[in-house]
Write a protein that holds these residues in place. Structure first.
Motif, PDB file in Angstrom:
ATOM      1  N   ALA A   1       2.747  71.989  79.533  1.00  0.00           N
ATOM      2  CA  ALA A   1       2.210  70.765  80.123  1.00  0.00           C
ATOM      3  C   ALA A   1       2.930  70.431  81.425  1.00  0.00           C
ATOM      4  O   ALA A   1       2.326  69.892  82.360  1.00  0.00           O
ATOM      5  CB  ALA A   1       2.337  69.604  79.142  1.00  0.00           C
TER       6      ALA A   1
ATOM      7  N   TRP B   1      -2.004  59.330  80.420  1.00  0.00           N
ATOM      8  CA  TRP B   1      -3.074  59.429  81.420  1.00  0.00           C
ATOM      9  C   TRP B   1      -4.426  59.781  80.818  1.00  0.00           C
ATOM     10  O   TRP B   1      -5.453  59.690  81.498  1.00  0.00           O
ATOM     11  CB  TRP B   1      -2.710  60.447  82.502  1.00  0.00           C
ATOM     12  N   THR B   2      -4.447  60.197  79.554  1.00  0.00           N
ATOM     13  CA  THR B   2      -5.729  60.563  78.927  1.00  0.00           C
ATOM     14  C   THR B   2      -6.481  59.350  78.386  1.00  0.00           C
ATOM     15  O   THR B   2      -7.498  59.498  77.726  1.00  0.00           O
ATOM     16  CB  THR B   2      -5.508  61.559  77.782  1.00  0.00           C
TER      17      THR B   2
ATOM     18  N   SER C   1       0.755  61.610  72.699  1.00  0.00           N
ATOM     19  CA  SER C   1      -0.427  61.854  73.527  1.00  0.00           C
ATOM     20  C   SER C   1      -0.160  61.367  74.946  1.00  0.00           C
ATOM     21  O   SER C   1       0.366  60.267  75.138  1.00  0.00           O
ATOM     22  CB  SER C   1      -1.633  61.108  72.951  1.00  0.00           C
ATOM     23  N   PRO C   2      -0.488  62.166  75.963  1.00  0.00           N
ATOM     24  CA  PRO C   2      -0.224  61.747  77.349  1.00  0.00           C
ATOM     25  C   PRO C   2      -0.938  60.448  77.686  1.00  0.00           C
ATOM     26  O   PRO C   2      -2.124  60.286  77.390  1.00  0.00           O
ATOM     27  CB  PRO C   2      -0.777  62.913  78.182  1.00  0.00           C
TER      28      PRO C   2
ATOM     29  N   LYS D   1       5.318  71.274  75.633  1.00  0.00           N
ATOM     30  CA  LYS D   1       5.899  70.504  76.736  1.00  0.00           C
ATOM     31  C   LYS D   1       6.155  71.377  77.953  1.00  0.00           C
ATOM     32  O   LYS D   1       5.955  70.942  79.099  1.00  0.00           O
ATOM     33  CB  LYS D   1       7.186  69.819  76.259  1.00  0.00           C
TER      34      LYS D   1
END
Length: 573
Positions: A25, A138-139, A135-136, A22
């Motif tokens: 990221a 935006w992916t 999981s983000p 984190k």
């Protein structure tokens, strides 16, 4: 599958890895990513690749296309740069990446796992890691889809030209000597757009790795391959700070994560005043509660008149002019609905000059407020819809979609709320092809348009799910099939079972034989046992159907992951 308990040591290790993930990221560091790749390569006795960075997936997509397929244009132009370009333009095939290639641990983190890892242990650790670092958002699908579409069919040609020129310039600056750059750029710009070549490029992209997969692999496997803690594994430096990327022979095209990501109450991509995902070079994707929207429908927003009355083909045309061809097929209605939600139902009512069908009526819960009911234009949902609007007071402008047969604004404002009576729930209704179950999981996550509670209580053999909706003494029943269709069955469970029983009897009587007779007997026994009163005349049946249909827009079911509405299907299939 029962999961094995996680040891305290494993949990502490996962928590430590998750904190490092984190932190990295939140502060992406290109130098750390480059160092991680260099270490992976050198550990395999290979020279690290030349890494060329781009600010967004769209820029990376343009550069990857130029590198992979622009060499022929350089050859046609007789450019001395053609040979140098060809030396770097061979992609690393996805299917050939296997140990000892250094990319094996990045593309497939699972290859770091010991081969004898028990499945239950792996699943336990994966779920624990996913709770720590999901999981983000935006992916997901739409970011890369729009990167590809906007690279080919730019909605803003001026922006696209700037981004394309910058991407090609970054590539030529990195790969070519100074004396070859000036004439290479124009030749590369002539690379023809080819659908099949774009398809190959999209299949070659390496997407950001799932945090849980990486953390689980590091915990179980990475430490065994090196003397030390998994905290220092190169993958933990690369994966949190890397967007989509493309590996070529000696060259790696990398993109940064976005600079802005906005989510809504369900944790899905959402923003009301700009792109939900935005990258440093300006490329972004607009989404309304996970549904991709044309930028102009978000900022500045479409007018109420256009939203309510533009023909479906016009809605599709306007959306695809900004999103690209064939991006809006069967969901033009969703674009319309989301544009209306973005403007707000109270604003829709005011801007369209709608007259109330009931009210204004004093709000008993808030003396400074009044309540009124309005019929919304039918194109908004493709069928009748009604909304109650609160005016004045602390909650001025608050709205709620309600059944179209409600004529009391006060009762409408309290729909699906209030004290809940003990729910009547029969033990067995299998005669109606309903199986009462606990811990039901529908084929996908769904929610009601108004955000009210949605409680699954039974399933149907083909993958459908039955839900109780909202709160209050009566909870309507909604059925969702496994193929994107939904249907309201009654204002409470008893009404729903009565309608289903009537339909089942009619269906069996149409094909009556010995086997059908047994089915009919089972249904009739259920009716007696539960003291049901199914509609027995065409008029009663039509009235029940109309009552259920009146609730259909207020109980619109939304796919949480994609933001699309289920199609309302009035039949029984």
């Amino acid at each position: 599958m029962p999961l094995d308990p996680i040891s305290d040591d494993d949990r502490r290790t996962l928590e430590g890895l998750a904190e490092r993930w984190k932190t990295r990221a939140a502060n992406p560091d290109r130098a750390a990513v480059e160092d991680g790749f260099a270490r992976l390569y050198r550990e395999q006795g290979m020279e690290p690749p030349l890494i060329v960075w781009f600010d967004s997936p769209m820029a990376g997509m343009v550069a990857a296309y130029a590198l992979a397929f622009g060499g022929k244009e350089l050859e046609r132009a007789g450019s001395p740069a053609a040979g140098e370009w060809a030396r770097h333009s061979t992609p690393v095939p996805f299917e050939r990446i296997a140990p000892p290639h250094p990319l094996a641990g990045v593309v497939h983190a699972g290859r770091l796992l010991p081969g004898d890892t028990p499945e239950r242990e792996l699943a336990s650790l994966h779920f624990a890691a996913e709770d720590l670092v999901p999981s983000p958002m935006w992916t997901g699908h739409w970011v890369m889809k729009q990167a590809q579409i906007q690279a080919r069919y730019p909605a803003d040609p001026e922006f696209s030209d700037r981004l394309r020129e910058a991407a090609v310039a970054a590539l030529t600056d990195a790969l070519l000597p100074a004396d070859l750059r000036e004439e290479a750029g124009p030749a590369l710009a002539r690379t023809p757009d080819d659908k099949d070549l774009w398809g190959k490029l999209v299949r070659r992209v390496r997407h950001p790795d799932h945090p849980a997969r990486v953390l689980t692999a590091l915990l179980l496997g990475a430490a065994e391959d090196r003397d030390g803690s998994p905290d220092d594994h190169p993958l933990l430096h690369i994966a949190p700070a890397l967007g989509p990327w493309w590996p070529f022979d000696g060259v790696l095209l990398a993109t940064d994560p976005p600079v802005e990501v906005h989510t809504g109450p369900h944790g899905r991509l959402h923003r009301a005043d700009g792109p939900a995902v935005r990258f440093a070079d300006g490329f972004g994707v607009h989404l309304w509660h996970a549904h991709q929207m044309p930028p102009s429908a978000i900022v500045p927003g479409w007018t109420a008149e256009d939203i309510a009355f533009a023909p479906e083909e016009e809605i599709r045309r306007r959306a695809e002019a900004e999103l690209g061809p064939d991006t809006v097929r069967h969901d033009a209605g969703d674009v319309r609905r989301c544009a209306a939600e973005r403007l707000g139902w109270a604003r829709m009512v005011a801007d369209l000059g709608l007259e109330p069908v009931a009210g204004p009526t004093a709000d008993p819960d808030e003396p400074a407020s009044s309540l009124a009911l309005y019929d919304l234009p039918e194109p908004l949902f493709g069928r009748p819809s009604r909304v109650v609007v609160r005016s004045g007071g602390a909650h001025d402008g608050a709205c709620l979609l309600v059944p179209t047969d409600m004529d009391d604004p006060v009762a409408a404002a309290a729909w699906l709320t209030g004290p809940r009576e003990e729910q009547w729930m029969p033990d067995d209704v299998s005669a109606l092809d309903m199986e009462m179950e606990d811990d039901i999981e529908h084929v996908e996550e769904v929610h009601l348009i108004g955000g009210q509670e949605l409680e699954p209580f039974a399933t149907e053999g083909a993958g459908g799910t039955y839900y109780l909706c909202g709160g209050g003494p009566r909870r309507p029943v909604l059925y969702a099939d496994s193929e994107g269709g939904s249907r309201v069955l009654g204002r409470d469970l008893k009404e729903a079972l009565e309608l289903l029983a009537a339909e089942a009897l009619d269906d069996h009587l149409e094909h009556e034989d010995d086997e059908e007779a047994e089915e009919i007997a089972a249904i009739e026994e259920l009716i007696r046992e539960l003291k049901l009163t199914p509609p027995s005349t065409p008029e009663e049946y039509a009235a029940r159907k109309a009552s259920a249909r009146a609730m259909s827009t207020a109980l619109t079911l939304i796919m949480t992951e994609e933001g699309n509405a289920y199609e309302y299907r009035d039949g029984t299939d």
